[in-house]
Design a protein around this motif. Structure first.
Motif: not given
Length: 519
Positions: A25-35, A37-50
């Motif tokens: 489980d991870v939490t992705l938060t936008s720079a301004d904190g407005a967004v 996203i909670n979920g299970t990290l399925m992958g990361f390609d060095g640029e994008f989270y899945r």
């Protein structure tokens, strides 16, 4: 059963002493904190989270968010992790050769570690600092296992010795992977072929595809039925469950409505199969072009006098009917940049040299002059009859005289107007060459041909429509095309230049094609 993903993570730990834990489980938060996203990290390609969320799987740009949780990757020391699963016939020789060449070309140091009987790892690192860059994790089993791992999100790339089957396409769609037949979901890495082989002591010098199906189904069980000695036929075929055997089923046995005889001896290793046939003058086997060794390769013949040999050029042009493309199947998601770079490399001219040196048939385009195609024109003249007049042949020869045939042939799925898998790959490659300006200032002619069923005029019309369809498919793929840079034409000559007898379904299929000619 140990999951492929678990073996992958263990490999990373072995090689580099640590790794980011995925599928947590991870939490992705936008720079301004407005967004958030909670979920299970399925992958990361060095640029994008899945991330798998309650809304489905989302792909999120890593530059715009911060990651919190035990599964968050180390952005500073990111190591690309690529899981590749499937046909051992590709994993054992071809893929390692390409990775070695890719690493050398890009200045990477490369090391290999064998984990167990089916798993091995290639690690790429910076030659100077030895900082890890990427890990290619291989599971070398079978084509079916490769598709299973891809569908289970256990693999990023599936290696296949056959085209994906309808049942697998359905399972992929049900698993949320979309249509696996869509553009860019597969590519032909290299070419091979299924070749009947016998001992040097066997007097038989050719066999028809129909006879081959009858032999391996047990209907023909004595060499006497083929003009040979009075002796039973010993049968040898690729291992059960292998992609090559499945390709043989798809391309030879199923079209003839036949099944393998219980007397067939199956071999997990192609080298063992070839050796068994070479030792037995009364044996016949199905090997591959790349593995036939010193055994006698039987050409495929028909009752009308045609014989088609499994030559490198014949396989590349698909004039040999039992070609066996070697596929890579890809998920509908981004792969790490190093994986994308590797896939791009496999299509380039340097990789084609590697493929050829590894014993397989490359896809580098070749231009074949009319002067080197005398046998085809001799066959055309010998088969001319009431439907194909001498004047028609003269018209065709006059149009093609001075042109060269490109080693890219386009064929269609049986009974359909859809290009087959190899032809789709050919269309993409030809489109890329056109975009790169390789054929600038030249005349490029799409030339359609048909089988001999129906009237001559109807067959010419069909041939022209097919040529137009291929032209459209290629130009649609060439997004950066400047049509003013080359002259593109379409011709159709119907049944005037047959490649095989029309007496069988496989012969008619071979004859229905679109060739590309250049001036």
């Amino acid at each position: 059963m140990v999951h492929f993903r678990a073996v992958v993570l263990a490999a990373l730990s072995l090689l580099f002493g640590g790794f980011s834990v995925l599928a947590q489980d991870v939490t992705l938060t936008s720079a301004d904190g407005a967004v958030e996203i909670n979920g299970t990290l399925m992958g990361f390609d060095g640029e994008f989270y899945r991330v798998q969320t309650v809304y489905g799987q989302l792909t999120v740009d890593g530059t715009g968010v911060s990651c919190d949780g035990p599964g968050c990757p180390n952005l500073t020391d990111f190591v690309a992790n690529v899981a590749i699963s499937g046909a051992a016939g590709m994993a054992e020789v071809l893929m390692p050769a390409l990775i070695d060449a890719f690493a050398l070309r890009n200045g990477y140091a490369v090391s290999r570690r064998t984990l167990d009987k089916t798993h091995f790892v290639y690690a790429l690192s910076d030659q100077v600092t030895r900082a890890p860059i990427a890990v290619f994790n291989f599971r070398a089993t079978s084509t079916s296992e490769g598709f299973a791992d891809l569908l289970a999100d256990e693999a990023d790339i599936a290696m296949s010795l056959r085209e994906i089957r309808d049942s697998e396409i359905k399972r992929a769609y049900d698993a949320g992977l979309g249509n696996m037949r869509e553009k860019n979901r597969s590519r032909v890495l290299a070419l091979n072929a299924l070749v009947p082989i016998v001992s040097h002591d066997n007097p038989i010098d050719r066999v028809s595809p129909a006879q081959l199906a009858q032999i391996f189904s047990g209907q023909i069980d004595n060499w006497q039925d083929l003009g040979g000695p009075d002796a039973p036929i010993a049968l040898h075929a690729p291992g059960q469950g292998s992609g090559m055997l499945q390709s043989l089923e798809d391309r030879l046995m199923r079209p003839a409505a036949r099944q393998f005889s219980p007397d067939v001896e199956f071999h997990a290793q192609m080298e063992v199969l070839v050796n068994a046939v070479q030792r037995d003058p009364f044996a016949i086997g199905i090997a591959t072009y790349a593995s036939a060794g010193a055994a006698t390769r039987l050409p495929l013949s028909g009752g009308c006098g045609f014989s088609v040999h499994a030559t490198r050029r014949g396989i590349k042009t698909e004039d040999y009917p039992l070609t066996a493309p070697m596929f890579l199947y890809l998920p509908a998601r981004r792969l790490p940049k190093v994986a994308r770079d590797f896939l791009a490399y496999t299509r380039g001219p340097a990789a084609q040299i590697v493929i050829r040196r590894a014993g397989f048939v490359d896809q580098a385009p070749e231009e074949v002059p009319v002067a080197l195609q005398g046998e085809r024109f001799v066959n055309a003249i010998s088969q001319a009859g009431s439907e194909v007049a001498l004047a028609d042949l003269q018209t065709m020869v006059a149009r093609l005289s001075g042109l060269k045939r490109l080693s890219k042939t386009f064929r269609f799925e049986p009974g359909m107007s859809t290009l087959d898998a190899q032809s789709k790959s050919n269309a993409t490659q030809l489109a890329r060459a056109i975009e790169q300006g390789i054929y600038d200032g030249r005349e490029l002619v799409f030339v359609g041909f048909s089988d001999g069923e129906g009237s001559a005029q109807a067959n010419r019309n069909i041939a022209i429509r097919r040529a137009e369809a291929v032209k459209k498919a290629v130009l649609n793929s060439a997004e950066a095309l400047n049509a003013d840079r080359l002259d593109i034409q379409v011709e159709g000559f119907g049944e005037a230049l047959p490649m095989a007898c029309d007496e069988s379904a496989w012969g008619r299929q071979v004859n229905r094609r679109v060739e590309v000619w250049l001036r």
